[in-house]
Design a protein around this motif. Structure first.
Motif, PDB file in Angstrom:
ATOM      1  N   GLN A  77       0.821  -1.207   0.000  1.00 37.49           N
ATOM      2  CA  GLN A  77       0.000   0.000   0.000  1.00 37.49           C
ATOM      3  C   GLN A  77       0.853   1.254   0.000  1.00 37.49           C
ATOM      4  O   GLN A  77       0.617   2.192  -0.766  1.00 37.49           O
ATOM      5  N   VAL A  78       1.862   1.277   0.875  1.00 35.57           N
ATOM      6  CA  VAL A  78       2.708   2.467   0.972  1.00 35.57           C
ATOM      7  C   VAL A  78       3.517   2.668  -0.290  1.00 35.57           C
ATOM      8  O   VAL A  78       3.709   3.801  -0.752  1.00 35.57           O
ATOM      9  N   LEU A 206      14.789   8.971   9.937  1.00 32.41           N
ATOM     10  CA  LEU A 206      13.706   9.447   9.079  1.00 32.41           C
ATOM     11  C   LEU A 206      12.816  10.445   9.803  1.00 32.41           C
ATOM     12  O   LEU A 206      12.355  11.429   9.209  1.00 32.41           O
ATOM     13  N   LEU A 207      12.582  10.202  11.097  1.00 31.54           N
ATOM     14  CA  LEU A 207      11.736  11.110  11.872  1.00 31.54           C
ATOM     15  C   LEU A 207      12.372  12.488  12.002  1.00 31.54           C
ATOM     16  O   LEU A 207      11.700  13.516  11.827  1.00 31.54           O
ATOM     17  N   TRP A 217       7.902   2.397   7.969  1.00 33.91           N
ATOM     18  CA  TRP A 217       9.257   2.127   7.516  1.00 33.91           C
ATOM     19  C   TRP A 217      10.105   1.527   8.629  1.00 33.91           C
ATOM     20  O   TRP A 217      11.010   0.731   8.370  1.00 33.91           O
ATOM     21  N   THR A 218       9.795   1.881   9.860  1.00 33.49           N
ATOM     22  CA  THR A 218      10.513   1.270  10.986  1.00 33.49           C
ATOM     23  C   THR A 218      10.167  -0.207  11.105  1.00 33.49           C
ATOM     24  O   THR A 218      11.058  -1.050  11.301  1.00 33.49           O
ATOM     25  N   VAL A 219       8.881  -0.525  10.976  1.00 36.23           N
ATOM     26  CA  VAL A 219       8.463  -1.929  11.031  1.00 36.23           C
ATOM     27  C   VAL A 219       9.060  -2.706   9.864  1.00 36.23           C
ATOM     28  O   VAL A 219       9.563  -3.826  10.028  1.00 36.23           O
ATOM     29  N   PHE A 234      17.973  -0.493   2.049  1.00 37.04           N
ATOM     30  CA  PHE A 234      16.949  -0.263   1.043  1.00 37.04           C
ATOM     31  C   PHE A 234      15.940   0.788   1.485  1.00 37.04           C
ATOM     32  O   PHE A 234      15.063   1.165   0.706  1.00 37.04           O
ATOM     33  N   ILE A 235      16.049   1.261   2.709  1.00 30.28           N
ATOM     34  CA  ILE A 235      15.170   2.323   3.191  1.00 30.28           C
ATOM     35  C   ILE A 235      15.898   3.654   3.239  1.00 30.28           C
ATOM     36  O   ILE A 235      15.441   4.651   2.668  1.00 30.28           O
TER      37      ILE A 235
END
Length: 324
Positions: A77-78, A206-207, A217-219, A234-235
């Motif tokens: 979804q994201v 990211l925060l 993205w953390t999960v 990859f993030i």
């Protein structure tokens, strides 16, 4: 009698070899079932007296399936939302495509692209090894499900059977089983802790830089953290590139430095330290077990390799103490 014994041992060797040939194509799924059963068995032991062993196994398998599938559903979804958003920003001119092309053509850009391509190649290779085609995957998942169910329901009987058929004194059996339990626990916990630490560090980065969907993205970084060589790269690498092409070069550069200098080094430091201490393994042996296991056994080798080397060390010590 010697002839009978020799024939029986030869027959046993042939049977074991044939069994290995049968199981080997689905080794990854068998190993995953064993590790999942090991991780879920404490919960199985608590639930079984209340709702019965079979219902408890079904409940735990359903819960594990949801926890495994849900992150990938959220990811899809994201990814779709982010792709649409990026396309809109490119069309509106907010993202300078020319600047992105110029950056990718630079030496730093080429190095980053090479690193990402190398990681992607490894992930693809491991994915092919795990899945091996739709039909093989379907059979493998079926094997995993059946084996996990029966290990949860009858795990204690399996251990009892091992004790009966193993021609070793009770104290030697206790030593071997205790060390195998300690090694398995240590390796699984080490991998989980490293993935969690990397995910938290990625989420914090990211925060601070103002990204949206940080929780997702953390999960997802926890899942990626279990992959060797890649981790959460990859993030944070695509996130850094996005900052660079949207007019925030300082933030993009800072995220790259933070990723390579903190997040990646966390993996290199915690893996040998945590795993080596809790499993009572030399860090060098632990690292060899991880990478060697990956080559020999595929993805599950990051767990199997260190356990094999650690258990071999235990067997050598037992043989030296008891039989030499």
């Amino acid at each position: 009698m010697d002839g009978e014994k020799a024939f029986a041992l030869a027959l046993l060797a042939v049977a074991l070899y044939a069994s290995l040939l049968v199981v080997w194509p689905f080794f990854t799924y068998v190993a995953l079932a064993v590790f999942l059963a090991y991780a879920l068995f404490p919960l199985q032991r608590r639930l079984a007296p209340r709702i019965g062993p079979r219902k408890a196994a079904v409940v735990l398998m359903a819960g594990a399936t949801v926890l495994f599938v849900l992150p990938f559903v959220l990811m899809a979804q994201v990814v779709v939302q982010q792709a649409v958003e990026v396309a809109e920003r490119v069309q509106s001119g907010e993202i300078d495509v020319g600047l992105l092309e110029e950056f990718l053509a630079s030496d730093l850009g080429q190095d980053i692209v090479s690193a990402v391509q190398s990681g992607a190649g490894r992930v693809f290779e491991q994915s092919v090894g795990v899945v091996g085609g739709a039909s093989t995957a379907a059979v493998g998942v079926t094997i995993l499900g059946f084996l996990l169910y029966y290990l949860l329901v009858g795990g204690e009987e399996v251990v009892a059977w091992f004790r009966e058929v193993t021609p070793l004194p009770r104290d030697v059996q206790e030593t071997l089983l205790a060390d195998l339990d300690r090694l398995t626990y240590a390796v699984l916990i080490t991998q989980g802790v490293i993935a969690l630490v990397q995910a938290i560090l990625t989420g914090l980065g990211l925060l601070v830089l103002g990204f949206s969907n940080v929780l997702f993205w953390t999960v997802f970084a926890v899942v990626l953290g279990l992959l060797p060589f890649v981790g959460s790269m990859f993030i944070w690498i695509p996130a850094a590139l996005l900052l660079l092409v949207t007019g925030r070069p300082l933030g993009g550069a800072a995220l790259l430095v933070y990723g390579f200098g903190v997040i990646n080094l966390t993996d290199n430091y915690l893996r040998p330290v945590l795993g080596g201490r809790s499993a009572d393994l030399n860090p060098a042996i632990l690292v060899i077990g991880i990478f060697g296991g990956l080559v020999v056994f595929g993805f599950t080798g990051i767990f199997v390799g260190p356990i094999v080397l650690g258990f071999t060390k235990t067997i050598v010590a037992v043989v030296a103490d008891e039989y030499v």
